[in-house]
Write a protein that holds these residues in place. Structure first.
Motif, PDB file in Angstrom:
ATOM      1  N   LEU A  39       0.859  -1.188   0.000  1.00 33.59           N
ATOM      2  CA  LEU A  39       0.000   0.000   0.000  1.00 33.59           C
ATOM      3  C   LEU A  39       0.892   1.233   0.000  1.00 33.59           C
ATOM      4  O   LEU A  39       1.795   1.362   0.829  1.00 33.59           O
TER       5      LEU A  39
ATOM      6  N   ILE B 226      -5.437  -2.590   6.785  1.00 37.31           N
ATOM      7  CA  ILE B 226      -4.282  -3.162   6.083  1.00 37.31           C
ATOM      8  C   ILE B 226      -3.978  -4.533   6.680  1.00 37.31           C
ATOM      9  O   ILE B 226      -3.800  -4.666   7.897  1.00 37.31           O
TER      10      ILE B 226
ATOM     11  N   THR C 196       0.772  -7.137   4.465  1.00 39.95           N
ATOM     12  CA  THR C 196       0.942  -6.063   3.481  1.00 39.95           C
ATOM     13  C   THR C 196       2.081  -5.123   3.876  1.00 39.95           C
ATOM     14  O   THR C 196       2.178  -4.707   5.031  1.00 39.95           O
TER      15      THR C 196
ATOM     16  N   MET D 241       3.954  -1.348   3.502  1.00 38.06           N
ATOM     17  CA  MET D 241       3.354  -0.017   3.413  1.00 38.06           C
ATOM     18  C   MET D 241       4.433   1.044   3.237  1.00 38.06           C
ATOM     19  O   MET D 241       5.459   1.029   3.916  1.00 38.06           O
TER      20      MET D 241
END
Length: 568
Positions: free
Chosen positions: A424, A444, A448, A450
């Motif tokens: 992300l 999130i 994931t 970031m």
């Protein structure tokens, strides 16, 4: 908190000939009225929970001339009453407003009982069965439907009597239903908590009209939350106790002892949360306090989780992406790429012209070729559009990404329904406030990775908190600080001036007559400032830079503050 000067309202009354539009959820309506002395039907724009042709509408508001629709009456208050004429009564009953009655039975009822039909329904409902076709079940439906209409009207009359506009009255009725009067009488300050668009000042006005004392504990407790909410509009998630008490005394005009007691009660009720910051006792609104605590927990969760990213050969990836994008990366950008390809969480920060966009684009190019699934977002539509244009990938606003429900503000994407992506990337993170940051981080997935991008010296968030700045200062996440201004950006005096201001240096100004994208036009008096802005927008900037004044020029000014404000 002195009341605003009263604005004299115009009045209008007439028979509702046609309901052009009515939204049952919001109460917004467009009515066509037959008004005595008016040759044509009059258009009334307002709010009401119920309305039918044949009823009588009385309203207070203002006449306006709409460019598209012509003369209209914009109502602040609308009161709908049962019709008095036989024709009106039949139209009203036949409209389906009262359950159990349609056009056929409306005609039969008016023919049998005339203008007394409403009294019959309310006081002698057994007589309804004198009409052929109306049995016990239909009679009960009719009396029940009429009772519902009467309750709604009584609620509206009560709220209007206490200064509540019809649009707000509709929201109050939709929220509390038939118990609305009891709720408002018991605690009008609940309105500020439960209903969007109704704040403390509006609730306080109602409270004073129904006789709640100025120094009432009820008012003091609601006023404390109001004081903290006012502070949150300035970016604060809480206040030192020593600042909150005098602020509340000033806003509410009640003794300090009452405020102290109210704070203690709100803390006991867990509406407020006490904590110590930098050695100072502070008080927080519970929602914001828990959001900040949740952000810290989410960062720890994401750091601890293993990233679902492939292993990258950085020594090959960097020259490859330089060739792919036809760019030459600075040493600081190369180090940032090394960190981005190995870190689970990363913050990229720096002022204008330091290559944040190039760096993000390079990282995404390397990752996507390896099959990484990214999701891009930004807090505003304009920022999301810029991110999409610079990367060639779809970017959405955070609200759209989290699938916000516009009716209640709730997000479909959350811890139970997380976003589906490997990486992300969020841009312009300086504009993300604490509540939104909490919602985003909660949605999130643990696997994931970031990357948060932003300039802490740029526009701060409109809401409370400074998420990006605090995250950087915490040291909990690796941070890449880009400081080198690249040649193309350095040619812009705007960029150079921004960096000078950040260093505390007055920006260097162009010589008179020199070409530049940055100018200072000095003016002291408000009238001169206003006229200068008008002259710049209308004439000088369009002539100099071939701009469209409406499409290409934006003016930033105070919201109020006299003639130099947006409302001046």
């Amino acid at each position: 908190m002195s009341p605003a000067p009263a604005v004299e309202l115009d009045h209008l009354a007439g028979l509702v000939e046609r309901v052009t539009f009515h939204n049952e959820q919001s109460g917004f309506c467009v009515l066509r009225l037959k008004v005595k002395g008016e040759r044509e039907l009059v258009t009334l724009i307002g709010h009401t929970p119920i309305v039918s042709p044949g009823e009588y509408a009385s309203a207070s508001g203002h006449w306006v001339n709409d460019r598209e629709h012509g003369r209209q009456f914009r109502a602040v208050f609308v009161r709908i009453s049962p019709p008095a004429t036989l024709t009106g009564i039949e139209r009203y009953l036949g409209s389906g407003t009262v359950k159990g009655i349609g056009p056929i039975y409306a005609g039969k009822l008016v023919k049998s009982f005339g203008a007394a039909v409403f009294d019959i329904i309310e006081q002698a409902p057994e007589r309804l069965r004198e009409i052929a076709g109306i049995g016990e079940v239909r009679a009960r439906r009719i009396t029940s439907g009429w009772a519902d209409q009467k309750v709604i009207r009584n609620i509206m009359v009560f709220l209007h009597a206490h200064g509540v506009s019809t649009s707000r009255a509709v929201r109050i009725f939709k929220t509390y239903g038939q118990g609305a009067i009891d709720v408002v009488r018991a605690n009008p300050y609940r309105l500020a908590q439960d209903i969007r668009g109704i704040g403390f000042l509006s609730a306080d006005t109602i409270a004073q009209k129904i006789g709640i004392a100025k120094d009432s504990p009820l008012r003091a407790q609601a006023g404390i939350s109001y004081a903290l909410t006012e502070a949150s509009s300035q970016g604060h998630c809480g206040l030192p106790h020593a600042e909150l008490v005098p602020l509340a005394v000033k806003l509410l005009d009640i003794p300090e002892s009452v405020i102290e007691t109210a704070i203690a009660q709100e803390v006991a009720d867990q509406v407020l949360i006490p904590d110590t910051v930098g050695g100072q006792p502070c008080v927080f609104l519970a929602q914001l306090y828990h959001a900040e605590q949740s952000i810290a927990a989410q960062i720890r969760r994401l750091k601890a989780g293993a990233a679902a990213l492939p292993v990258f050969d950085v020594d090959k990836a960097i020259p490859w992406v330089e060739q792919k994008l036809s760019i030459h990366l600075a040493d600081s950008q190369k180090e940032a790429i090394r960190l981005a390809l190995s870190a689970k969480l990363l913050v990229i920060t720096g002022g204008p012209g330091v290559g944040k966009t190039t760096l993000v684009n390079s990282i995404l190019t390397i990752m996507t070729v390896k099959g990484v699934k990214p999701v891009l977002c930004a807090p505003t539509g304009r920022a999301a559009k810029r991110l999409s244009e610079s990367t060639g990938l779809e970017a959405r606003t955070i609200h759209r990404l989290l699938e916000v429900n516009p009716l209640n503000g709730q997000f479909k994407r959350n811890a139970d329904n997380p976003l589906e992506c490997d990486l992300l990337v969020a841009d312009e993170c300086s504009m993300i406030d604490v509540p939104l940051a909490n919602q985003l981080l909660s949605a999130i997935a643990t696997s994931t990775a970031m990357i948060l991008v932003g300039d802490v010296d740029q526009l701060p968030s409109v809401g409370p908190g400074q998420f990006l700045s605090d995250l950087i200062d915490s040291g909990a996440v690796p941070v890449v600080r880009l400081t080198e201004v690249f040649r193309q950006a350095a040619s812009s005096r705007i960029v150079r001036s921004a960096h000078q201001i950040n260093r505390g240096v007055f920006p260097s100004l162009p010589e008179k007559g020199a070409d530049s994208d940055f100018y200072l036009v000095a003016a002291e008096e408000p009238e001169v400032i206003a006229q200068t802005v008008v002259d710049l927008v209308q004439t000088r900037l369009p002539r100099k830079f071939q701009l469209d004044p409406v499409r290409d020029i934006q003016v930033l000014c105070p919201m109020n503050r006299g003639i130099t404000g947006a409302r001046g």
